[in-house]
Design an enzyme around this catalytic site. Structure first.
Site, short mmCIF file in Angstrom:
data_model
loop_
_atom_site.label_atom_id
_atom_site.label_comp_id
_atom_site.label_asym_id
_atom_site.label_seq_id
_atom_site.Cartn_x
_atom_site.Cartn_y
_atom_site.Cartn_z
CB VAL A 203 -0.96 0.00 1.21
CG1 VAL A 203 -1.74 1.31 1.27
CG2 VAL A 203 -1.92 -1.18 1.13
NE ARG B 187 15.08 -5.81 5.71
CZ ARG B 187 15.09 -6.40 4.53
NH1 ARG B 187 16.23 -6.52 3.87
NH2 ARG B 187 13.98 -6.85 4.00
CB ILE C 91 -16.21 0.47 -0.91
CG1 ILE C 91 -15.82 -0.76 -1.72
CG2 ILE C 91 -17.68 0.79 -1.10
CD1 ILE C 91 -16.56 -2.02 -1.30
CD GLU D 272 -2.16 -12.06 4.49
OE1 GLU D 272 -1.23 -12.21 5.31
OE2 GLU D 272 -2.97 -11.12 4.53
CE LYS E 258 -11.33 -5.36 6.34
NZ LYS E 258 -11.19 -6.38 5.27
#
Lengths: 437, 437
Positions: free
Chosen positions: B11, B43, B134, B188, B203
């Site tokens: 992001v 880093r 959204i 993931e 959320k």
């Protein structure tokens, strides 16, 4: 916070009722109680049922009301250009904040209102002007400001969506579906503003202005209504896995000279059943927004009605009241991009064309030649014969052609030229196609 | 306007790219150019590809960066509770405005951030924390403030929606669909936060806080994941004209003593195919909002991904930057209602229960008796016999029961009692049903 209301019809009276029933919540959200200072109406004595308001607040002098020192926020629920514009300009110049649902005025002369607001230092909010209670203007005005909107495609008129949905479901023609809509209260006695696309065009202008940071007026919008959509068109769309919707489309584009442009148009179009807008039925509204980073977003909800519209009005009232209490002003009109509006002929569209042709060898070659002459590329052809097939002569056949994207003027010229071919008996229907699946 | 970025992963780097590619538009919308003052990363030397930014802005000292005098806005794209919370509290106390996508932190300890923002006088915006790009928080936070939200029902986790959509389309089981999601990058390596509902619960807490003007934390949310949803459940839902979705539901209710309450929960549920949320497929998100005056609204779009999330972050950056230039602060947290969160047992739900029973006369009577004892009303019963029908003895049959709305505890107790009946061989599946068609 003291509020002046202009008009007390369906929306206005619902605003009064909500102000009363939610007064504690509204006061908590604003940080101060909200009171009605006055309501301007044409006839003070008219029976308004059980409206929870002191009858002494009614007045027949809107010009006096909007300038009164004890008025902070002016809410306009009258509609139309005059006298609403004069009242609101007066209010804004006097430093009041204004909340309006008046799409016609905003599309026709929004600039005058924005200028008056800038002059007086008050806010101008109008969430209720497009798509009723669907929070749409605020997302466009704020949430998507870090992004680049490429296209807004909306179903923004409930009456026409009800009619087209009915035609799709029952196979009825336009007149029959309109009669049903009128009976059920979805269409007004004079349905012109809806079925001819004027209402949608006003909303398209407002959406385009916000999405593209450019002043777009009603006159900039290419407008076609739904009165010429036939039961055969609807059936033809169904056969293609599509449905017909009255769309308002505001799109970013590039002119021949490389400059950015916008095109804004309202017309019926076929969209594939797989498109999110295809399932928006009855009198509902939905707006599909495409932005470079955000991707595809959709906003859906009731597009009209007293309570939904009043909800949007009150949301704005809370916002402008909080701003006043904090002594601040919301972001004003954003029109810095000032993109030129390109004429409809340059807008890129796709056509679905049904032809009645004589069933003779060479017809397809002649027809395809016309498309090629106009630099229009054909995507699909479906040929159905009503007669004896390839060997038959001078019998009826139909040819359904869907094009690739081309300038609208080239497509229109192609259709015109097809009408002149002697193998083409008639052009049975022409519809634009949007939203490739 | 000078911006400090905490974190430069998917992001963060997309935010940097958009800041660069849209710099002229952003400057025009804000009224001042937007510059990157610093980017705090773990880093400094790491290869970040072709990031359009001066390498000198990278720092490994976030605490120093967020307090620097030349920083106006702090954007956090790190995630997790610590050290993000300490950095943001430091930034907010120093008067910076903060934009964050950190749902976990907001759900766990949003109050601390809001308090620090109030103390420092900066803004705290977090549109990207729920449902990616959204625009959802702004409508709830502002547009619907004149209305009374009654329920928010959302599909807010793309991974689980992808898995459930795949199970519905292909008939696959959970493990197989999860493997596909992992292969395609939708899940993931450790999918726990998604498939166990933790992400959706965070959320849900944020949405409930905004919708009901009440601080709701992650611990207040009843949470069930999708790991126990079977292919048989999905098939059973299909047979009922339904589909299974992982829903987050925040609903207003009334306790036994008449006080208003909220209930907030995340669990898989059957919804009818006619419900607008049913057609939200793949990794898309959508949130359905019901309000007293506005009616039913839906917001739809991509729920995750670098670019959509960055779009939401930048929309917030534009808003807080404009506020700073104008010397104002946006409306702060609204938690005045402070409604008690009711326990899951009191939430009103409906159950779909599949039973394997012995095909013997009197089975239905015994089963129906258990429902009656728990004051749970049955809506529909479907009885399918695998054996010889009514006269058969001790053969298998199945009984599918859908209840009317009842307190969740009564429904759970009913299921428990059914397990104890000797005519019930097993309770094959139990699913909640939402969104009556």
């Amino acid at each position: 916070m003291r509020l002046a209301l202009l008009g007390c019809g369906t929306v206005g009276s619902e605003v009064v009722r909500l102000l009363h029933s939610q007064s504690a919540d509204l006061a908590a959200r604003i940080g101060a109680p909200l009171e009605i200072a006055g309501i301007a109406v044409r006839r003070i004595g008219r029976d308004r049922g059980e409206l929870p308001v002191d009858p002494a607040v009614f007045t027949s002098d809107p010009f006096d009301l909007v300038k009164r020192d004890d008025v902070d926020v002016v809410v306009e629920c009258v509609g139309g250009i005059e006298p609403a514009r004069s009242w609101l300009v007066e209010a804004l110049r006097a430093g009041k904040s204004v909340v309006t649902a008046n799409k016609v005025l905003l599309a026709e002369d929004g600039g005058t209102l924005h200028d008056a607001a800038a002059q007086g230092g008050g806010d101008l909010y109008y969430e209720a002007a497009v798509a009723g209670a669907i929070p749409l203007l605020r997302p466009l005005r704020e949430s998507l400001h870090g992004d680049r909107v490429t296209q807004v495609t909306g179903i923004v008129n409930g009456t026409t969506n009800f009619i087209l949905s009915a035609m799709d479901t029952t196979g009825a023609g336009f007149a029959e579906a309109l009669a049903e809509a009128t009976d059920l209260g979805y269409a007004e006695a004079d349905p012109t503003a809806d079925v001819e696309g004027f209402d949608a065009a006003a909303k398209a202008a407002i959406l385009a202005s916000l999405a593209f940071h450019t002043r777009v007026g009603a006159a900039d919008v290419h407008r076609e209504g739904i009165t010429e959509v036939t039961a055969a068109d609807v059936a033809s769309a169904k056969a293609m896995g599509c449905t017909i919707k009255l769309l308002c489309i505001a799109a970013r584009g590039t002119a021949a000279d490389g400059r950015e442009t916008v095109s804004v148009r309202v017309h019926p179009a076929m969209i594939p059943l797989t498109h999110p807008l295809a399932s928006v039925g009855d009198a509902f509204n939905a707006v599909f927004v495409e932005a470079e980073a955000a991707g595809q977003l959709m906003f859906y909800g009731p597009g009209a009605g007293g309570a939904p519209t009043a909800s949007a009005v009150l949301g704005d009232v809370v916002a402008v009241s909080r701003n006043r209490l904090a002594g601040v002003r919301a972001a004003s009109e954003s029109a810095y991009a000032d993109l030129p509006v390109r004429p409809m002929g340059e807008a890129l569209t796709r056509y679905h064309i049904s032809l009645d042709v004589t069933d003779r060898p060479g017809v397809l070659a002649a027809v395809a030649g016309v498309f090629a002459q106009h630099d229009v590329s054909i995507a699909t052809v479906r040929q159905g014969s009503a007669g004896s097939g390839v060997a038959g002569r001078d019998e009826d056949a139909d040819l359904v052609i869907v094009t690739h994207v081309a300038p609208d003027a080239a497509l229109a010229a192609t259709v015109q030229a097809l009408r002149g071919l002697d193998t083409v008996r008639s052009v049975a229907s022409v519809l634009r196609v949007e939203g490739s699946a």
